[in-house]
Design a protein around this motif. Structure first.
Motif, PDB file in Angstrom:
ATOM      1  N   ARG A  14     114.739  44.634  60.919  1.00  0.00           N
ATOM      2  CA  ARG A  14     115.368  43.333  61.205  1.00  0.00           C
ATOM      3  C   ARG A  14     116.876  43.510  61.429  1.00  0.00           C
ATOM      4  NH1 ARG A  14     114.898  41.252  56.432  1.00  0.00           N
ATOM      5  NH2 ARG A  14     117.104  41.431  55.945  1.00  0.00           N
ATOM      6  N   GLU A  15     117.512  44.303  60.528  1.00  0.00           N
ATOM      7  CA  GLU A  15     118.959  44.492  60.652  1.00  0.00           C
ATOM      8  C   GLU A  15     119.314  45.243  61.936  1.00  0.00           C
ATOM      9  OE1 GLU A  15     120.150  44.542  55.903  1.00  0.00           O
ATOM     10  OE2 GLU A  15     120.766  46.218  57.147  1.00  0.00           O
ATOM     11  N   VAL A  16     118.557  46.313  62.237  1.00  0.00           N
ATOM     12  CA  VAL A  16     118.883  47.129  63.418  1.00  0.00           C
ATOM     13  C   VAL A  16     118.674  46.309  64.692  1.00  0.00           C
ATOM     14  CG1 VAL A  16     118.301  49.224  64.701  1.00  0.00           C
ATOM     15  CG2 VAL A  16     118.395  49.289  62.209  1.00  0.00           C
ATOM     16  N   ARG A  17     117.629  45.466  64.710  1.00  0.00           N
ATOM     17  CA  ARG A  17     117.411  44.593  65.889  1.00  0.00           C
ATOM     18  C   ARG A  17     118.591  43.667  66.060  1.00  0.00           C
ATOM     19  NH1 ARG A  17     111.037  43.798  65.419  1.00  0.00           N
ATOM     20  NH2 ARG A  17     110.542  45.257  67.086  1.00  0.00           N
ATOM     21  N   GLU A  18     119.064  43.092  64.951  1.00  0.00           N
ATOM     22  CA  GLU A  18     120.170  42.143  65.051  1.00  0.00           C
ATOM     23  C   GLU A  18     121.468  42.839  65.493  1.00  0.00           C
ATOM     24  OE1 GLU A  18     120.259  39.011  62.150  1.00  0.00           O
ATOM     25  OE2 GLU A  18     122.451  38.882  62.295  1.00  0.00           O
ATOM     26  N   ILE A  19     121.642  44.115  65.105  1.00  0.00           N
ATOM     27  CA  ILE A  19     122.855  44.844  65.503  1.00  0.00           C
ATOM     28  C   ILE A  19     122.780  45.221  66.989  1.00  0.00           C
ATOM     29  CG2 ILE A  19     124.232  46.951  65.141  1.00  0.00           C
ATOM     30  CD1 ILE A  19     122.947  46.971  62.209  1.00  0.00           C
ATOM     31  N   LEU A  20     121.606  45.735  67.421  1.00  0.00           N
ATOM     32  CA  LEU A  20     121.527  46.315  68.767  1.00  0.00           C
ATOM     33  C   LEU A  20     121.167  45.324  69.875  1.00  0.00           C
ATOM     34  CD1 LEU A  20     119.945  49.842  68.117  1.00  0.00           C
ATOM     35  CD2 LEU A  20     122.353  49.238  68.375  1.00  0.00           C
ATOM     36  N   SER A  21     120.482  44.212  69.534  1.00  0.00           N
ATOM     37  CA  SER A  21     120.056  43.340  70.647  1.00  0.00           C
ATOM     38  C   SER A  21     121.244  42.707  71.387  1.00  0.00           C
ATOM     39  CB  SER A  21     118.991  42.337  70.226  1.00  0.00           C
ATOM     40  OG  SER A  21     119.541  41.398  69.379  1.00  0.00           O
ATOM     41  N   PRO A  22     122.341  42.283  70.698  1.00  0.00           N
ATOM     42  CA  PRO A  22     123.471  41.751  71.485  1.00  0.00           C
ATOM     43  C   PRO A  22     124.116  42.827  72.357  1.00  0.00           C
ATOM     44  CG  PRO A  22     123.776  41.314  69.126  1.00  0.00           C
ATOM     45  CD  PRO A  22     122.604  42.219  69.247  1.00  0.00           C
ATOM     46  N   LEU A  23     123.845  44.110  72.037  1.00  0.00           N
ATOM     47  CA  LEU A  23     124.443  45.209  72.822  1.00  0.00           C
ATOM     48  C   LEU A  23     123.486  45.656  73.935  1.00  0.00           C
ATOM     49  CD1 LEU A  23     125.877  47.184  69.752  1.00  0.00           C
ATOM     50  CD2 LEU A  23     127.089  45.603  71.242  1.00  0.00           C
ATOM     51  N   GLY A  24     122.417  44.869  74.145  1.00  0.00           N
ATOM     52  CA  GLY A  24     121.515  45.141  75.269  1.00  0.00           C
ATOM     53  C   GLY A  24     120.486  46.222  74.997  1.00  0.00           C
ATOM     54  N   ILE A  25     120.255  46.540  73.702  1.00  0.00           N
ATOM     55  CA  ILE A  25     119.261  47.574  73.383  1.00  0.00           C
ATOM     56  C   ILE A  25     118.099  46.915  72.637  1.00  0.00           C
ATOM     57  CG2 ILE A  25     118.830  49.760  72.167  1.00  0.00           C
ATOM     58  CD1 ILE A  25     121.873  50.332  72.505  1.00  0.00           C
ATOM     59  N   GLU A  26     116.904  47.023  73.222  1.00  0.00           N
ATOM     60  CA  GLU A  26     115.711  46.432  72.599  1.00  0.00           C
ATOM     61  C   GLU A  26     115.107  47.474  71.651  1.00  0.00           C
ATOM     62  OE1 GLU A  26     111.230  45.018  73.681  1.00  0.00           O
ATOM     63  OE2 GLU A  26     112.583  45.539  75.333  1.00  0.00           O
ATOM     64  N   VAL A  27     114.868  47.067  70.409  1.00  0.00           N
ATOM     65  CA  VAL A  27     114.336  47.997  69.408  1.00  0.00           C
ATOM     66  C   VAL A  27     112.841  47.772  69.226  1.00  0.00           C
ATOM     67  CG1 VAL A  27     114.503  48.747  66.999  1.00  0.00           C
ATOM     68  CG2 VAL A  27     116.568  48.047  68.220  1.00  0.00           C
ATOM     69  N   VAL A  28     112.071  48.849  69.411  1.00  0.00           N
ATOM     70  CA  VAL A  28     110.622  48.801  69.217  1.00  0.00           C
ATOM     71  C   VAL A  28     110.345  49.588  67.938  1.00  0.00           C
ATOM     72  CG1 VAL A  28     108.411  49.542  70.219  1.00  0.00           C
ATOM     73  CG2 VAL A  28     110.267  48.777  71.709  1.00  0.00           C
ATOM     74  N   SER A  29     109.515  49.045  67.042  1.00  0.00           N
ATOM     75  CA  SER A  29     109.263  49.782  65.802  1.00  0.00           C
ATOM     76  C   SER A  29     108.291  50.919  66.083  1.00  0.00           C
ATOM     77  CB  SER A  29     108.684  48.856  64.743  1.00  0.00           C
ATOM     78  OG  SER A  29     107.375  48.505  65.104  1.00  0.00           O
ATOM     79  N   GLN A  30     108.305  51.937  65.202  1.00  0.00           N
ATOM     80  CA  GLN A  30     107.410  53.073  65.450  1.00  0.00           C
ATOM     81  C   GLN A  30     105.944  52.628  65.389  1.00  0.00           C
ATOM     82  OE1 GLN A  30     108.384  56.151  62.521  1.00  0.00           O
ATOM     83  NE2 GLN A  30     106.687  55.479  61.250  1.00  0.00           N
ATOM     84  N   SER A  31     105.620  51.617  64.570  1.00  0.00           N
ATOM     85  CA  SER A  31     104.221  51.188  64.518  1.00  0.00           C
ATOM     86  C   SER A  31     103.840  50.475  65.818  1.00  0.00           C
ATOM     87  CB  SER A  31     103.934  50.342  63.293  1.00  0.00           C
ATOM     88  OG  SER A  31     104.660  49.160  63.352  1.00  0.00           O
ATOM     89  N   GLU A  32     104.788  49.688  66.386  1.00  0.00           N
ATOM     90  CA  GLU A  32     104.518  49.048  67.691  1.00  0.00           C
ATOM     91  C   GLU A  32     104.316  50.111  68.777  1.00  0.00           C
ATOM     92  OE1 GLU A  32     107.055  44.884  67.179  1.00  0.00           O
ATOM     93  OE2 GLU A  32     108.085  46.698  67.821  1.00  0.00           O
TER      94      GLU A  32
END
Ligand code: IMP
Length: 202
Positions: A14-32
């Protein structure tokens, strides 16, 4: 741009998504990404452990993967629990483990309540390239267990210059000053530079 985060920790995700999404990086979890195992953290430093987790996920998915290994270093514990932060908690649960740490710091008697959170971020690419970053936030072990936000040791960690624990901050406020926020913002800069260099080469 999309990147796989080699972690099963929902709070980190949750934290990493919130940090990186405004910077244009979509975070996919390893389970996804179809990768359900947990790599064993056999390293002796945060960076070694982050590299182990990122490499294991990259080998399983064949795609660039990033991992964070993080923890709390307490002066009164000689820098511990450090890389053992999650294992130090074990089955006891965080409220109980936080109380144990406060007790160690209280009993040590020299008044040094200093502590820091550290986050090592390592991204590995299938061609062998690697991006390494390190973020820290200095602070102290509080006198009370407080706050409802965050996770882990946040309720007893008071960031430098603050009056209340990290768990009293919203995710956004925490990410602005946290070890993980600092490390992942460095990572976003380095990733962007690496992508630019690849474009120039093409
Ligand atoms: P890892 O998943 O091996 O990196 O373990 C990190 C452990 O360090 C967590 O389980 C927590 O115990 C602690 N930790 C790391 N970052 C934080 C944070 O931002 N807040 C509170 N505890 C943290």
């Amino acid at each position: 741009m999309q990147i796989i985060l080699a972690s099963n920790n929902k709070d980190k995700l949750r934290e990493v998504r919130e940090i990186l999404s405004p910077l244009g990086i979509e975070v996919v979890s390893q389970s996804e990404a179809g990768c359900r195992f947990e790599a064993e953290e056999t390293g002796t430093t945060f960076t070694e452990n982050a590299r182990i987790k990122a490499r294991a996920a990259m080998e399983a998915t064949g795609k660039p993967c990033v991992a964070d290994d993080s923890g709390l270093e307490v002066n009164a514990m000689g820098g511990g629990p450090g890389v053992y932060s999650s294992r130090f908690c074990g089955d006891a649960g965080y409220p109980e483990t936080c109380r144990r740490i406060m007790e160690i710091v209280d009993k040590q008697g020299n008044g040094d309540r200093g502590a820091r959170f550290v986050s090592a971020v390592v991204c590995v690419f299938p061609d062998g390239r690697e991006i390494d970053c390190l973020g820290t936030v200095e602070g102290s072990i509080g006198h009370v267990y407080e706050g409802e936000h965050g996770f882990g040791y946040d309720p007893i960690f008071v960031p430098e210059g603050g009056a209340h624990s990290m768990a009293c901050l919203t995710d956004g406020e925490k990410n602005a000053i946290s070890h993980r926020g600092r490390a992942f913002r460095q990572f976003a800069d380095k990733l962007r530079t690496a992508v630019e260099i690849e474009r120039i080469k093409e």
